[in-house]
Write an enzyme that holds these catalytic residues in place. Structure first.
Site, PDB file in Angstrom:
ATOM      1  N   ARG A  77     -32.939  63.149  11.449  1.00 33.80           N
ATOM      2  CA  ARG A  77     -35.054  62.440  12.196  1.00 33.80           C
ATOM      3  C   ARG A  77     -35.038  61.671  12.382  1.00 33.80           C
ATOM      4  NH1 ARG A  77     -37.099  60.116   5.947  1.00 33.80           N
ATOM      5  NH2 ARG A  77     -38.878  60.111   7.278  1.00 33.80           N
TER       6      ARG A  77
ATOM      7  N   PRO B 267     -28.312  56.973   3.906  1.00 33.92           N
ATOM      8  CA  PRO B 267     -27.407  55.432   3.913  1.00 33.92           C
ATOM      9  C   PRO B 267     -27.875  54.223   3.434  1.00 33.92           C
ATOM     10  CG  PRO B 267     -27.332  56.123   5.768  1.00 33.92           C
ATOM     11  CD  PRO B 267     -28.791  56.754   5.299  1.00 33.92           C
ATOM     12  N   GLU B 268     -27.456  53.727   2.085  1.00 36.97           N
ATOM     13  CA  GLU B 268     -27.859  52.821   1.876  1.00 36.97           C
ATOM     14  C   GLU B 268     -26.548  51.782   1.894  1.00 36.97           C
ATOM     15  OE1 GLU B 268     -29.420  51.605  -1.559  1.00 36.97           O
ATOM     16  OE2 GLU B 268     -30.727  53.555  -1.898  1.00 36.97           O
TER      17      GLU B 268
ATOM     18  N   ARG C 217     -41.919  32.969  -3.308  1.00 38.84           N
ATOM     19  CA  ARG C 217     -42.419  34.731  -2.644  1.00 38.84           C
ATOM     20  C   ARG C 217     -43.257  35.765  -3.868  1.00 38.84           C
ATOM     21  NH1 ARG C 217     -38.837  38.122   0.465  1.00 38.84           N
ATOM     22  NH2 ARG C 217     -37.893  36.903   2.149  1.00 38.84           N
TER      23      ARG C 217
END
Length: 279
Positions: free
Chosen positions: A115, A2-3, A159
Site C-alpha cells: 500500500r 504493524p502495531e 478530553r
DNA sequence: ATGGGTACCTGTCTGC
DNA sequence: TGCAGACAGGTACCCA
C-alpha cells in the site's frame, strides 16, 4: 499491519545481524509516503550503528564510513499499514511491492509494502530534521516506567473524544493501534465509547495495566499478525485465536458469552463486549 | 487546543 | 464470471 508488537518483533529479529553492517547499495522502488531526503548513493559506506524503536518507528542510526559512532545521521522507517522488513537472498530481483532495499555486507534488507503508506526518511539525528518533526508529537512508551495509570488519568482529563480514539491518537501513549486498542479496553472492562474525561483513577490504572499487558504478550507471541501477513494467509492466524474481541463480531464473548459487537469510531472498526465493558 | 474529516494506495473479500 | 463496494494492522494535515 504493524502495531508496536510487530515493529518490536521485527526490530528484535534484525538488530544483531544489522549492527555493524556496512551499506553497499541502496535501491528505491516506487515512491513511499515521503521522499528519502538524501541521495541514496550518499549512504553507501556507512555502517548501521544501532537499530532502535520509538513507537511504531524504527531508527537506523548510522556511522560515517571509517568512523565508529560518529553520529552520521540515520534512517527513520515506518511500516505503515502493510509494510514488512526482511533479509532477502543477496541478488533476488525486487518484486512489485519491494520499494526499498538496503544492500549490506550482512545481507540484503528489503522493505515490502503493497500500500506504500510506509516511509524511509533520512535525518541528521533522531531529534532533528525530518525525524525530529515526526517523533515530536509522540506520547510515552508503554514499556517505560513513565507510563502509569496516573499519567493516563492526567492526560485524559479534559478530553472529550471516546477513549478508543484517544488511545489511537498516539500522543498520550504510543504503539497502540487498532487491534490492541480494542483488546486493551476489553481487558480493562471499559466501553470504547466512553468519554476519555470520564475515566477515573482506578479505571486508568486498570487500562494502563491492560495496555502494557496486551502489548507485552503480543511481543512474546512473536507478533503473530505479522507472520499472517507474510504467509499471505489473510487475517486468520495465531493472533486471531488469542484475541478477546478483535475480529470477532457476532461471536460469543470469551468471558460471558454475549455476542461481540462491531462499531465504527473515527472511521476505524472497534470491537467490544457490551456486557463486560462498561461506560 | 481539540476534534472531525480527508488524504495517501493497493490488495482481498463479499454480495449482487 | 464480472464488477462494484467495503474493508484493511497508520498517521499527517487541513479546517471548523
Amino acid at each position: 499491519m504493524p502495531e508496536l508488537p510487530e515493529v518490536e518483533v521485527t526490530r528484535l529479529s534484525l538488530v544483531e545481524r544489522l549492527r555493524g553492517a556496512q551499506i553497499a547499495a541502496v535501491r528505491i522502488g516506487k515512491p513511499l509516503r515521503w521522499p528519502l531526503g538524501c541521495a541514496p548513493e550518499s549512504l553507501v559506506g556507512h555502517r548501521v550503528h544501532e537499530l532502535t524503536r520509538r513507537g511504531k518507528y524504527l531508527w537506523f542510526a548510522l556511522d560515517a564510513p571509517g568512523a565508529l559512532n560518529s553520529g552520521a545521521g540515520g534512517l527513520l522507517m515506518h511500516l505503515g499499514m502493510s509494510g514488512s522488513l526482511n533479509f532477502s537472498a543477496q541478488h533476488a530481483p525486487p518484486g512489485p511491492w519491494d520499494h526499498f532495499d538496503l544492500a549490506t555486507d550482512r545481507g540484503l534488507l528489503r522493505l515490502t509494502d503493497p500500500r506504500r503508506f510506509g516511509a524511509v526518511v533520512w535525518s541528521s539525528a533522531v531529534d532533528e530534521g525530518a525525524a525530529g518533526k515526526l517523533l515530536a508529537r509522540l506520547g510515552v512508551e508503554p514499556f517505560e516506567t513513565g507510563f502509569t495509570g496516573a499519567l493516563l488519568h492526567e492526560r485524559l482529563r479534559g478530553r472529550k473524544v471516546a477513549i478508543k480514539t484517544a488511545l489511537l491518537a498516539g500522543d498520550i501513549v504510543v504503539g497502540v493501534g487498532n487491534i490492541y486498542a480494542s483488546e486493551a479496553l476489553f481487558l480493562a472492562g471499559i466501553d470504547p465509547r466512553t468519554r476519555s474525561s470520564r475515566l477515573g483513577a482506578a479505571r486508568c490504572e486498570r487500562l494502563a495495566t491492560a495496555i502494557t499487558g496486551a502489548l507485552a504478550r503480543a511481543v512474546q507471541a512473536g507478533g503473530s499478525t505479522l507472520r499472517d501477513f507474510r504467509d499471505t494467509h489473510g487475517a486468520s492466524g495465531a493472533f486471531q485465536l488469542e484475541a478477546g474481541v478483535y475480529g470477532r463480531e457476532g461471536l460469543p464473548c470469551k468471558h460471558c458469552g454475549t455476542l461481540v459487537r462491531r462499531i465504527v469510531q473515527a472511521q476505524r472498526s472497534t470491537y467490544f463486549c457490551p456486557q463486560c465493558q462498561r461506560r
